[in-house]
Design a protein around this motif. Structure first.
Motif, PDB file in Angstrom:
ATOM      1  N   TYR A  93       0.853  -1.055  -0.037  1.00  0.00           N
ATOM      2  CA  TYR A  93      -0.070   0.045   0.014  1.00  0.00           C
ATOM      3  C   TYR A  93       1.048   1.310   0.128  1.00  0.00           C
ATOM      4  N   GLY A  94       0.712   2.057  -1.163  1.00  0.00           N
ATOM      5  CA  GLY A  94       1.630   3.390  -1.089  1.00  0.00           C
ATOM      6  C   GLY A  94       1.230   4.280  -0.200  1.00  0.00           C
ATOM      7  N   LEU A  95       2.264   4.960   0.176  1.00  0.00           N
ATOM      8  CA  LEU A  95       1.767   6.131   1.225  1.00  0.00           C
ATOM      9  C   LEU A  95       1.613   7.551   0.484  1.00  0.00           C
ATOM     10  N   GLY A  96       1.632   7.630  -0.684  1.00  0.00           N
ATOM     11  CA  GLY A  96       1.520   8.857  -1.341  1.00  0.00           C
ATOM     12  C   GLY A  96       0.129   9.505  -1.086  1.00  0.00           C
ATOM     13  N   ASP A  97      -0.894   8.790  -1.048  1.00  0.00           N
ATOM     14  CA  ASP A  97      -2.307   9.352  -1.030  1.00  0.00           C
ATOM     15  C   ASP A  97      -2.794   9.038   0.543  1.00  0.00           C
ATOM     16  N   THR A  98      -2.597  10.077   1.402  1.00  0.00           N
ATOM     17  CA  THR A  98      -2.674   9.751   2.827  1.00  0.00           C
ATOM     18  C   THR A  98      -4.303   9.663   3.051  1.00  0.00           C
ATOM     19  N   GLU A  99      -5.126  10.393   2.284  1.00  0.00           N
ATOM     20  CA  GLU A  99      -6.483  10.104   2.453  1.00  0.00           C
ATOM     21  C   GLU A  99      -7.093   8.893   2.186  1.00  0.00           C
ATOM     22  N   ALA A 100      -6.486   8.281   1.251  1.00  0.00           N
ATOM     23  CA  ALA A 100      -7.008   6.865   0.884  1.00  0.00           C
ATOM     24  C   ALA A 100      -6.319   5.885   1.999  1.00  0.00           C
ATOM     25  N   LEU A 101      -5.151   5.972   2.431  1.00  0.00           N
ATOM     26  CA  LEU A 101      -4.575   5.628   3.523  1.00  0.00           C
ATOM     27  C   LEU A 101      -5.475   5.276   4.907  1.00  0.00           C
ATOM     28  N   ASP A 102      -6.153   6.557   4.906  1.00  0.00           N
ATOM     29  CA  ASP A 102      -7.036   6.819   6.184  1.00  0.00           C
ATOM     30  C   ASP A 102      -8.246   6.036   5.802  1.00  0.00           C
ATOM     31  N   ALA A 103      -8.799   6.376   4.849  1.00  0.00           N
ATOM     32  CA  ALA A 103     -10.232   5.896   4.536  1.00  0.00           C
ATOM     33  C   ALA A 103     -10.218   4.278   4.760  1.00  0.00           C
ATOM     34  N   ALA A 104      -9.253   3.673   3.723  1.00  0.00           N
ATOM     35  CA  ALA A 104      -9.284   2.270   3.628  1.00  0.00           C
ATOM     36  C   ALA A 104      -8.947   1.614   4.787  1.00  0.00           C
ATOM     37  N   LEU A 105      -7.754   1.798   5.389  1.00  0.00           N
ATOM     38  CA  LEU A 105      -7.093   1.114   6.495  1.00  0.00           C
ATOM     39  C   LEU A 105      -7.339   1.865   7.918  1.00  0.00           C
ATOM     40  N   GLY A 106      -7.675   3.080   7.959  1.00  0.00           N
ATOM     41  CA  GLY A 106      -7.892   3.692   9.286  1.00  0.00           C
ATOM     42  C   GLY A 106      -6.763   4.331   9.721  1.00  0.00           C
TER      43      GLY A 106
END
Length: 210
Positions: A93-106
């Protein structure tokens, strides 16, 4: 004369028995030394599971590959990029899209700078049935505070498509393993992680159901 011969023979027999005893003692001592040396050598050998993990994806793959066929369920791994997306397997899981990281994995978007690697698996039908994120923490000193922040962030999030049953967060060395979903799937995954890594520690095990 006979008495002298008897005495001599008795003396020889005693000497012979003493020599045998000495040889047996020496043999036992040698065997003990060899066993002690072997034990010492074995104690110095590190367990296979204690070997440092290469990255978050390797950790997830190790756990997922320990599942039997009848224990597995439909999953997707990684983020939405063509490079990282995986079917029926964990993915990076890439770290570039922080909002997606939050939305998907919390994972809290404001703390992404404290990790340098991540991987995920998610139930194909419903993310609330099972979602797992693994995050490698840059500095060991941030592990406890980041784990606490992650727990709080997930506990307070607004859920869609129903509530997961439970949240569990483990640490494996400098990795955080966070997963939430249906009770049976969560319990099985936790047992797989702890079986694969003896350094795994349970930091959080909380109910999320209303």
């Amino acid at each position: 004369m006979k008495r002298v011969l008897i005495i001599l023979l008795t003396g020889l027999l005693v000497c012979s028995l003493a020599a045998c005893k000495s040889k047996e003692d020496n043999k036992d001592a040698t065997e003990n030394k060899t066993q002690n040396k072997q034990t010492s050598s074995d104690e110095k050998k590190p367990d296979k599971e204690e070997t440092s993990v290469k990255d978050s994806l390797e950790l997830l793959e190790t756990v997922w590959n320990s599942y039997k066929d009848d224990e597995k369920f439909a999953i997707g791994g990684g983020d939405m990029t063509e490079e990282n997306m995986r079917m029926d397997a964990p993915g990076k899981y890439g770290l570039g899209d922080t909002e997606a990281l939050d939305a998907a994995l919390g994972f809290p978007a404001g703390s992404v700078d404290k990790i340098d690697d991540a991987a995920s698996i998610m139930h194909m039908m419903n993310a609330n049935t099972f979602t797992c994120g693994v995050f490698r923490v840059k500095n060991a000193g941030d592990l406890d505070s980041l784990t606490a922040e992650l727990k709080e962030h997930i506990m307070q999030r607004q859920w869609m498509c129903g509530f997961p049953d439970k949240l569990v967060i483990l640490t494996v060395d400098n990795y955080i393993v966070s997963f939430f979903g249906e009770n049976e799937l969560i319990n099985t995954f936790k047992s797989k992680v702890t079986a694969a890594y003896s350094s795994a520690k349970t930091v959080c095990e909380e109910s999320l159901a209303e």
